[in-house]
Motif scaffolding. Structure first.
Motif, PDB file in Angstrom:
ATOM      1  N   TYR A   1       0.839  -1.202   0.000  1.00 50.22           N
ATOM      2  CA  TYR A   1       0.000   0.000   0.000  1.00 50.22           C
ATOM      3  C   TYR A   1       0.869   1.244   0.000  1.00 50.22           C
ATOM      4  O   TYR A   1       2.068   1.197   0.298  1.00 50.22           O
ATOM      5  N   THR A   2       0.249   2.361  -0.372  1.00 52.14           N
ATOM      6  CA  THR A   2       0.948   3.642  -0.378  1.00 52.14           C
ATOM      7  C   THR A   2       0.107   4.660   0.367  1.00 52.14           C
ATOM      8  O   THR A   2      -1.117   4.531   0.442  1.00 52.14           O
ATOM      9  N   GLU A   3       0.751   5.644   0.962  1.00 48.08           N
ATOM     10  CA  GLU A   3       0.018   6.717   1.619  1.00 48.08           C
ATOM     11  C   GLU A   3       0.837   7.997   1.609  1.00 48.08           C
ATOM     12  O   GLU A   3       2.076   7.974   1.472  1.00 48.08           O
ATOM     13  N   LEU A   4       0.137   9.108   1.728  1.00 43.81           N
ATOM     14  CA  LEU A   4       0.763  10.423   1.724  1.00 43.81           C
ATOM     15  C   LEU A   4       1.096  10.826   3.156  1.00 43.81           C
ATOM     16  O   LEU A   4       0.268  10.677   4.055  1.00 43.81           O
ATOM     17  N   LEU A   5       2.310  11.315   3.367  1.00 40.01           N
ATOM     18  CA  LEU A   5       2.717  11.805   4.688  1.00 40.01           C
ATOM     19  C   LEU A   5       2.586  13.325   4.705  1.00 40.01           C
ATOM     20  O   LEU A   5       3.258  14.031   3.953  1.00 40.01           O
TER      21      LEU A   5
END
Length: 783
Positions: A161-165
């Motif tokens: 998965y990917t996510e924005l910090l």
């Protein structure tokens, strides 16, 4: 009278507590979904602990984190098994891939509509093929099923998965939840939807280590010099490879660290943040992401008079360490109120109880009384969040004030969507701020309540962060960073922009704008708004940014944000919103994302278990660090039998003036009484006509009775020789709400009968099957 007062304090949350215990002889139709403690028994040939390890490899490039989660399953038993593992994830995670490895064979999972994926998995299981299925039960709760794990097998399932910090006050945070805390539910098990059945999960007892190993590695390529890195949750080793890059590795001593959220903080030199424009030139669609640093906060001396409504969770899961954190937070918030402010407190567990029917002035005396009431709380009973929210939001407003609602809870409930709808429909001209209390809170409901309440979420995992978080809260409500925000795209062909409208910026964090664009990226993106000192305008020249094929994550992040607004915080999936369901489904299939309506399934073509017979094993979960056994079994966990018992909740004292609702100083019981106490109220005969069982009605009335005993203790305690019967008649409508309440009282005050009528009118039951149900309940008051 004193003995009766003591008993009433003990009885306040008894109904929900007994519901948690769920006697073995309870009819099947009356059993509710509940977590339970693992009982190590059964077939010795079946491996009951199939999860060997779970490990995360994190790669942070600029502001985007890419995470690969590896779960290793091993069957040490002598029979084939199907393993079921419920685990958490970040609320912002865009899960875009899964694969399964058996020996030297790797099977890449396919994205399917949820029902189709489940059918494909079940068919493979019956055919004796090893298969894995990843489903979303909540946006932050996933379930992995692995079928036909043969004796001696090692099977690895990897999820990506990917996510924005997004930095806050210049600090970047990567949060990785490790365990799903036990959820309270009052839903009958037989009426539960498939997406709710995970609530009935096995847990170890408090203080016991996870039965599997936990691992974590993180690599940071910040793009700018890194000033410092810290991990407040776990012991780690940090090494640098130049100014901009670093590696973080979990210390070997933390192999049992999978019982609390892994939290990683880092700052860039000089407090800088990565801001600007990112472009991805896709084959069919091109995407952009704007992260714009807001202006500095402007302090103002003109701060209006405020009314604060504090909602404090005192349920069983808050017992011990979490409630200690909550008490410290509440002390800070109350003692820093200004004399011109006013406040109220609502405590809730299985029932709820307000400090006063109207808000109190923030005088020294009122604050001291409030603190004394808070200090008495220990935590026990169920977690009836919705009635508590409904009551708090309906409290009369203080004139000439700006209202702020603050809730402190671990969020261990299953009614996230219902809570969001309730806040959205009833908050009015107020803001809601949510404080998540504990080492592994339900971040979905904490963040969601703040989102729909146009406030901010805070996470307090330790007592020593309470003061700093309280200070941030005061700063946010005093002076917003930017309000009235609008975005224009002169000369830039942008479309499908998310979010449709940008909320006020309360914290110092970047403004985010996601979207797609057509043609050559030219023109500008202009952001306008208002600060405390005047108008604000910032324009970004799109032509100065070069599109980069490495920014492929932008397509996942855009789709995930769209799904979040539709499904996580919106009302898709409730009612008959077939258009919204189709949109979320289509987004999941098109962008290969795990959603409420799309799942990943991987099937090995080889038949490994002839006949397909397996033993189903639910992987036992650890209780989150600091959470006590009361979160699972309430008083029953402590071995108390035949006694109504719960955490203490103060009764009331009738005094004149504004402080008419303050708590009196009575003795609160922490243990079951050694001898029967005088003054009881028992539920007598129950008559039900319609689609509910008498037991279901009795359980619900017990919960309501606990609330009544707490809120009107003064009327009851003033009649220590009270004896008589009360008959309550009402109709439960098809939606579970109540109408036509009639209370007939013998030897009871008319005022008390009137108040009891009002209570039952506000109550909500489980929805009857086949229409309405009529109920007649007799209550026996005995000296």
């Amino acid at each position: 009278m004193h003995q009766l007062k003591k008993l009433l304090c003990v009885l306040i949350l008894a109904g929900p507590l007994l519901a948690l215990a769920q006697p073995a002889d309870m009819p099947e139709e009356d059993k509710t979904l509940s977590p339970y403690f693992l009982i190590k028994s059964g077939d010795p040939n079946v491996d009951r602990l199939p999860l060997l390890s779970t490990k995360a490899d994190v790669s942070i490039a600029g502001v985007i984190a890419d995470v690969k989660v590896k779960q290793v399953y091993k069957n040490d038993g002598k029979k084939p098994i199907e393993a079921i593992y419920t685990f958490p994830a970040s609320t912002r995670a865009a899960v875009y891939a899964m694969k399964m490895t058996i020996g030297d064979r790797t099977i890449v999972a396919d994205i399917r509509e949820r029902e189709k994926a489940r059918k494909e998995y079940e068919q493979a299981k019956q055919e004796g093929k090893t298969a894995s299925l990843l489903e979303q039960q909540r946006p932050n709760v996933f379930q992995m099923n692995v079928a036909n794990i043969m004796p001696g097998d090692f099977i690895t399932v990897e999820m990506s998965y990917t996510e924005l910090l997004v930095p806050t006050e210049g600090v970047y945070e990567f949060a990785y939840p490790t365990v799903v805390g036990p959820r309270y539910s009052n839903i009958p098990e037989k009426q539960a939807k498939e997406t709710d059945k995970w609530v009935k999960s096995p847990y170890t007892h408090e203080g016991e280590a996870p039965t599997y190993e936990f691992g974590m590695n993180a690599r940071i390529a910040a793009g700018l010099p890194i000033q410092d890195i810290s991990c407040p949750s776990h012991k780690v080793t940090t090494s640098f490879a130049g100014l901009n890059e670093a590696s973080v590795r979990l210390d070997p001593s933390e192999k049992a660290g999978g019982n609390r959220d892994f939290i990683l903080h880092y700052r860039l030199t000089g407090g800088k943040i990565e801001s600007g424009l990112l472009l991805y030139p896709g084959k069919d669609e091109s995407f952009f992401l704007l992260m714009l640093q807001p202006p500095k906060r402007v302090e103002t001396a003109q701060i209006p008079r405020r009314e604060f409504v504090f909602i404090m969770d005192v349920s069983g899961s808050m017992h011990g360490y979490p409630i200690d954190i909550s008490k410290k937070l509440m002390r800070n918030l109350l003692t820093n109120l200004r004399s011109k402010d006013c406040f109220n407190i609502l405590f809730f567990a299985g029932g709820n109880f307000v400090l006063s029917e109207k808000s109190l002035s923030a005088t020294k005396e009122n604050i001291e009384d409030a603190l004394a009431a808070i200090d008495k709380q220990q935590g026990g009973g169920g977690t009836e969040l919705l009635p508590a929210l409904k009551r708090a939001l309906a409290l009369p407003r203080a004139e000439g004030t700006s209202r702020t609602v603050v809730i402190a809870t671990d969020g261990y409930v299953t009614v996230e969507a219902e809570a969001f709808d309730l806040i959205r429909d009833n908050l009015g001209k107020a803001n809601m701020f949510a404080f998540g209390i504990g080492s592994s809170v339900n971040r979905l409901i904490i963040e969601g309540m703040a989102h729909v309440g146009q406030g901010e979420p805070f996470i307090l995992d330790k007592p020593d962060v309470a003061d700093a978080q309280a200070e941030k809260f005061r700063k946010y409500i005093q002076t917003p960073v930017l309000t009235g925000i609008s975005v224009d795209f002169p000369g830039f062909d942008a479309y499908d922009v998310e979010p449709p409208s940008i909320p006020d910026v309360l914290a110092e964090r970047p403004i985010l704008v996601y979207g797609k664009y057509r043609g050559k990226p030219t023109g500008a993106i202009t952001v306008r708004g208002l600060t405390a000192s005047g108008k604000y305008t910032e324009s970004i020249d799109v032509g100065e940014t070069k599109p980069d094929e490495q920014n492929v994550a932008l397509r996942y992040l855009w789709a995930r944000h769209r799904i979040q607004l539709l499904s996580d915080y919106g009302n898709v999936g409730r009612g008959q919103d077939s258009v919204g369901i189709k949109e979320v489904t289509d987004l999941g299939l098109k962008y290969s994302l795990l959603t409420q309506y799309t799942s990943f399934v991987a099937v090995d073509k080889k038949v490994r278990n002839v006949g397909g017979k397996t033993e189903v094993v639910e992987q036992v979960l650890p209780l989150p660090q600091g959470v006590s056994d009361y979160a699972v079994g309430g008083g029953a966990a402590a071995g108390l039998k035949g006694t109504f018992w719960s955490s203490p909740m103060p009764s009331r004292q009738a005094v004149s003036g504004e402080r008419g609702g303050r708590f009196n100083d009575v003795e609160y019981l922490r243990e079951a009484p050694s001898a029967p106490q005088s003054g009881t109220v028992e539920i007598g005969k129950i008559q039900v006509k319609g689609g509910l069982s008498e037991r279901a009605v009795k359980d619900a009335v017990e919960k309501k009775l606990a609330e009544i005993k707490a809120d009107y203790a003064i009327e009851l305690s003033s009649q220590p020789k009270l004896k008589g019967k009360m008959v309550v008649e009402f109709v439960i409508q098809a939606d579970g709400t109540v109408r036509d309440v009639k209370v007939t009282a013998n030897q009871l005050t008319a005022d008390l009968a009137k108040k009891l009528t009002k209570y039952f009118e506000q109550f909500t039951f489980v929805q009857p099957t086949g229409g309405e149900a009529t109920v007649k309940v007799t209550l026996d008051f005995k000296p």
